[in-house]
Design a protein around this motif. Sequence first.
Motif, PDB file in Angstrom:
ATOM      1  N   CYS A  48       6.819   0.477 -13.780  1.00 18.78           N
ATOM      2  CA  CYS A  48       5.565   1.316 -13.678  1.00 18.78           C
ATOM      3  C   CYS A  48       5.915   2.840 -13.824  1.00 18.78           C
ATOM      4  O   CYS A  48       6.924   3.282 -12.876  1.00 18.78           O
ATOM      5  CB  CYS A  48       4.865   0.907 -12.383  1.00 18.78           C
ATOM      6  SG  CYS A  48       3.528   1.985 -12.169  1.00 18.78           S
ATOM      7  N   ASP A  49       5.455   3.518 -14.675  1.00 15.92           N
ATOM      8  CA  ASP A  49       5.535   5.108 -14.714  1.00 15.92           C
ATOM      9  C   ASP A  49       4.201   5.863 -14.414  1.00 15.92           C
ATOM     10  O   ASP A  49       4.452   6.972 -14.457  1.00 15.92           O
ATOM     11  CB  ASP A  49       6.002   5.543 -16.020  1.00 15.92           C
ATOM     12  CG  ASP A  49       4.981   5.336 -17.262  1.00 15.92           C
ATOM     13  OD1 ASP A  49       4.066   4.799 -16.983  1.00 15.92           O
ATOM     14  OD2 ASP A  49       5.137   6.116 -18.401  1.00 15.92           O
ATOM     15  N   PHE A  50       3.248   5.309 -13.660  1.00 17.28           N
ATOM     16  CA  PHE A  50       1.981   5.886 -13.477  1.00 17.28           C
ATOM     17  C   PHE A  50       2.417   6.454 -11.788  1.00 17.28           C
ATOM     18  O   PHE A  50       3.492   6.380 -11.257  1.00 17.28           O
ATOM     19  CB  PHE A  50       0.846   4.815 -12.871  1.00 17.28           C
ATOM     20  CG  PHE A  50       0.564   4.111 -14.715  1.00 17.28           C
ATOM     21  CD1 PHE A  50       0.264   4.827 -15.622  1.00 17.28           C
ATOM     22  CD2 PHE A  50       0.168   2.794 -14.347  1.00 17.28           C
ATOM     23  CE1 PHE A  50      -0.196   4.278 -16.921  1.00 17.28           C
ATOM     24  CE2 PHE A  50       0.155   2.098 -15.796  1.00 17.28           C
ATOM     25  CZ  PHE A  50      -0.234   2.982 -16.755  1.00 17.28           C
ATOM     26  N   LEU A 161       9.067  -9.203 -12.931  1.00 15.18           N
ATOM     27  CA  LEU A 161       8.318  -7.886 -12.820  1.00 15.18           C
ATOM     28  C   LEU A 161       8.173  -7.286 -11.733  1.00 15.18           C
ATOM     29  O   LEU A 161       7.744  -6.132 -11.872  1.00 15.18           O
ATOM     30  CB  LEU A 161       7.024  -8.194 -13.613  1.00 15.18           C
ATOM     31  CG  LEU A 161       6.864  -8.618 -14.921  1.00 15.18           C
ATOM     32  CD1 LEU A 161       5.290  -9.061 -15.466  1.00 15.18           C
ATOM     33  CD2 LEU A 161       7.328  -7.391 -16.011  1.00 15.18           C
ATOM     34  N   GLY A 162       8.516  -7.724 -10.724  1.00  9.33           N
ATOM     35  CA  GLY A 162       8.565  -7.085  -9.374  1.00  9.33           C
ATOM     36  C   GLY A 162       7.173  -7.084  -8.879  1.00  9.33           C
ATOM     37  O   GLY A 162       6.539  -6.297  -7.629  1.00  9.33           O
ATOM     38  N   THR A 226      11.786   5.324 -14.776  1.00 10.31           N
ATOM     39  CA  THR A 226      11.444   4.026 -14.107  1.00 10.31           C
ATOM     40  C   THR A 226      12.870   3.078 -13.992  1.00 10.31           C
ATOM     41  O   THR A 226      13.895   3.494 -14.582  1.00 10.31           O
ATOM     42  CB  THR A 226      10.477   2.946 -15.020  1.00 10.31           C
ATOM     43  OG1 THR A 226      11.123   2.501 -16.358  1.00 10.31           O
ATOM     44  CG2 THR A 226       9.259   3.615 -15.318  1.00 10.31           C
ATOM     45  N   VAL A 227      12.759   1.913 -12.900  1.00  9.05           N
ATOM     46  CA  VAL A 227      13.931   1.379 -12.671  1.00  9.05           C
ATOM     47  C   VAL A 227      14.345   0.571 -13.923  1.00  9.05           C
ATOM     48  O   VAL A 227      15.298   0.399 -14.164  1.00  9.05           O
ATOM     49  CB  VAL A 227      13.574   0.357 -11.534  1.00  9.05           C
ATOM     50  CG1 VAL A 227      14.507  -0.696 -11.347  1.00  9.05           C
ATOM     51  CG2 VAL A 227      13.196   0.945 -10.066  1.00  9.05           C
ATOM     52  N   PHE A 228      13.231  -0.054 -14.780  1.00  2.84           N
ATOM     53  CA  PHE A 228      13.681  -0.758 -15.876  1.00  2.84           C
ATOM     54  C   PHE A 228      14.236   0.079 -16.819  1.00  2.84           C
ATOM     55  O   PHE A 228      15.174  -0.332 -17.580  1.00  2.84           O
ATOM     56  CB  PHE A 228      12.527  -1.407 -16.548  1.00  2.84           C
ATOM     57  CG  PHE A 228      12.166  -2.724 -15.817  1.00  2.84           C
ATOM     58  CD1 PHE A 228      12.789  -3.308 -15.071  1.00  2.84           C
ATOM     59  CD2 PHE A 228      11.268  -3.712 -16.525  1.00  2.84           C
ATOM     60  CE1 PHE A 228      12.486  -4.628 -14.445  1.00  2.84           C
ATOM     61  CE2 PHE A 228      10.732  -4.622 -16.068  1.00  2.84           C
ATOM     62  CZ  PHE A 228      11.695  -5.341 -15.087  1.00  2.84           C
ATOM     63  N   ALA A 229      13.957   1.415 -16.922  1.00  6.06           N
ATOM     64  CA  ALA A 229      14.769   2.387 -17.865  1.00  6.06           C
ATOM     65  C   ALA A 229      16.171   2.572 -17.381  1.00  6.06           C
ATOM     66  O   ALA A 229      17.107   2.667 -18.090  1.00  6.06           O
ATOM     67  CB  ALA A 229      14.077   3.634 -17.788  1.00  6.06           C
ATOM     68  N   LYS A 230      16.308   2.719 -16.012  1.00  7.07           N
ATOM     69  CA  LYS A 230      17.977   2.558 -15.556  1.00  7.07           C
ATOM     70  C   LYS A 230      18.652   1.347 -15.670  1.00  7.07           C
ATOM     71  O   LYS A 230      19.860   1.490 -16.135  1.00  7.07           O
ATOM     72  CB  LYS A 230      17.783   3.263 -14.285  1.00  7.07           C
ATOM     73  CG  LYS A 230      19.135   3.403 -13.679  1.00  7.07           C
ATOM     74  CD  LYS A 230      18.993   4.365 -12.203  1.00  7.07           C
ATOM     75  CE  LYS A 230      20.297   4.860 -11.640  1.00  7.07           C
ATOM     76  NZ  LYS A 230      20.071   5.410 -10.388  1.00  7.07           N
TER      77      LYS A 230
END
Length: 406
Positions: A48-50, A161-162, A226-230
């Motif tokens: 999530c990037d919101f 997906l958390g 986001t965590v997924f980006a890292k």
Amino acid sequence: MKKLVRVPQSDHRDDGRPGVRGRQGLAALPPLSIYVHVPWCVHKCPYCDFNSHERTGELPEEDYLRALQADLEQALPDVWGRPVSTVFFGGGTPSLLSADAIDRIIGMLRSMLNLPPDVEITLEANPGTAEAGRFQGYAQAGVNRISLGIQSFDDDKLKRLGRIHDAAQARAAIGMAQRAVDRVNLDLMFALPQQTLAECERDVREAISFGTGHLSLYHLTLEPNTVFAKYPPRLPDDELSATMQDQAAELAESAGFERYEVSAYARPGQICQHNLNYWQFGDYLGIGPGAHSKISFQDRITRQARARMPDAWMRLVLEGEGRHVVERRELDHQDLGFEFMLNALRLKQGVEGGLFIERTGLSLMSVLPAMRRAVDRGLLEPGLERIRATAQGWRFLNDLQMEFLA
């Protein structure tokens, strides 16, 4: 409110000149929507990037409502007297708010704005926060459309997906929403971590089986910050992802849904009017932390954004004098051409060419070179009466949209 371009914004000009060079001005103002941002969630999902913030314990409802009223009061001069076509509660997780809070917000909107009795009012809800009594309370307050963030019916995928809910809670939430309101949307994601084509098919088939009037089918993307980006998970490759999207579209359309936008599918009479207003370059006033607005005047079109952090927004908005609006910008003709196309080309049927003139105050000649390039590349249908992507252009929508950026 699903994702839009976020640009620095400014409302005012000090020299008295028309706001956009080369514009003739707007003959009529576009429809106006209201977006209310609820910034809190139980758990921040890794994709999530919101503008959402984890919150434990009781929400500061009273402080939030007080600040929301101040935000709206300070925005009223820009939209005074204009009829409101839709209202949307987004987040974060709006379903964390009590039914009483939603009732008070809708009452506030009706007392200060021109809301028709049957205006579309959507509330986003997380299945992990669904309560039958609360959903009924939302409906009694005036909510007539609920959008559920299902994402998947597979417990393993939900865990990856958390998400805070499981498949059983998702199914229960759908039933609660359908008993509360007539219009229900299900958000579903595909190309999930380690998802197979068969698993994607099962998700889509189950979503269809509930008989809701609207489906939103989104490709999982790795957004910056986001965590997924890292820490990227293992996702399906581009070819498999494209196959999943084609399969989902075929399943939905064979079940009676019309795919009217890249990610949106609706049964007859169930199109989301709020999102349609975005895609047709209508106006929207966003209130709440981090909310964005696009407001048209006869001689200019403006964008603005509120302070993102909830505590800072509440403090600044109560100080008055617009301090909570931290970004302001007046759109120039290049911004207008690109932003109009960025939204309108997402619609499968596109828009009439006259709508570009009506919503931007510009001549189509201002974007004609870009349109010709796109036509030559096979991405845009020829002609000026309707601006619509070809099948190839819709498939490679980013390439088509970028033609209008220069």
